[in-house]
Design an enzyme around this catalytic site. Sequence first.
Site, PDB file in Angstrom:
ATOM      1  N   GLU A  56       0.848  -1.197   0.000  1.00  0.00           N
ATOM      2  CA  GLU A  56       0.000   0.000   0.000  1.00  0.00           C
ATOM      3  C   GLU A  56       0.887   1.252   0.000  1.00  0.00           C
ATOM      4  OE1 GLU A  56      -3.592   1.740   2.864  1.00  0.00           O
ATOM      5  OE2 GLU A  56      -2.033   0.457   3.707  1.00  0.00           O
ATOM      6  N   LYS A 125      -9.452   2.940  -2.180  1.00  0.00           N
ATOM      7  CA  LYS A 125      -9.694   2.305  -0.887  1.00  0.00           C
ATOM      8  C   LYS A 125     -11.017   2.778  -0.285  1.00  0.00           C
ATOM      9  CE  LYS A 125      -7.299   1.547   3.551  1.00  0.00           C
ATOM     10  NZ  LYS A 125      -6.082   1.920   4.321  1.00  0.00           N
ATOM     11  N   CYS A 160      -5.544  -2.913   2.295  1.00  0.00           N
ATOM     12  CA  CYS A 160      -5.266  -2.911   3.733  1.00  0.00           C
ATOM     13  C   CYS A 160      -6.518  -3.041   4.594  1.00  0.00           C
ATOM     14  CB  CYS A 160      -4.472  -1.650   4.085  1.00  0.00           C
ATOM     15  SG  CYS A 160      -3.561  -1.769   5.657  1.00  0.00           S
TER      16      CYS A 160
END
Length: 277
Positions: A56, A125, A160
């Site tokens: 990430e 994200k 994540c």
Amino acid sequence: MSDRLNCAPENGIKEELGIAAIPLDIRWAEPQRNLLEAERIVRTLGPGTDIAVLPELFTTAFIDDPSLIGDVAEGSEGPTMMAVRKLAAETGIAIAGSFLCVEHRVYLNRGFFVTPEGGTTFYDKRHLFCLSPEATLFGRGDDEVPIVCYKGWNIAIVVCYDLRFPAWCRNRGQRYDVLLVPANWPHARAYAWHHLLIARAIENQAVVVGADRSGTDDYGCYDGMTAVYDPMGQPVGESDTSDFRAPVYASETLTRLRKLRRSLPFGNDADDFSLIR
């Protein structure tokens, strides 16, 4: 319930897919240096590698300084993505990860999957980490998890913290075979990290690739966290304890994956639902 998407891969179907997860030791706010190191590692990956997964925010790490973030954020056609496309084309390896993107004055933690042919899929994200300034500095993605057909395999990507939310990652209709998870996930939550990766692999009957960074930053230590789990939740690739920065290799075959799904047809019993965004 079908376990395949109707897609026509540009480069045929590959029975065995090779994946390398790269635990890059990210230098804070040094995009050019990180990009050069990532390029160096990708160019040295072993034969049979089809996909390289970077962590990430692989060019910057997490920037929590509002006065600095604007200096290092890039657009989707900026230097990072130009370099990634060039690297994928020259090595013949698809490359995934996430980077610090800015679009319409909004900062985004933007995941990407780039094929050697130049095909590019983005994913912003969705879940922003509530225990850090990410939730206030970044904009939240609104699109569902994308599925990319590559070499006859269906590849999904989340970033994540998204891993903590099983409904968001749910493999509805067994649409994907591999779930890529670029991350900056510290040792302080290592138990959760590995068990969530295992759970996502088992419940979705998919290979799950946890490509965590290495090194340390203000949020903790990351060494030794990169891991790959097969559709039964068994580890098939883990960090080398003698070199936490070495790529983690794993592979899976379509034959084994399809056999597993036929012999244990749990996907047929899964509840269908629609996500409300």
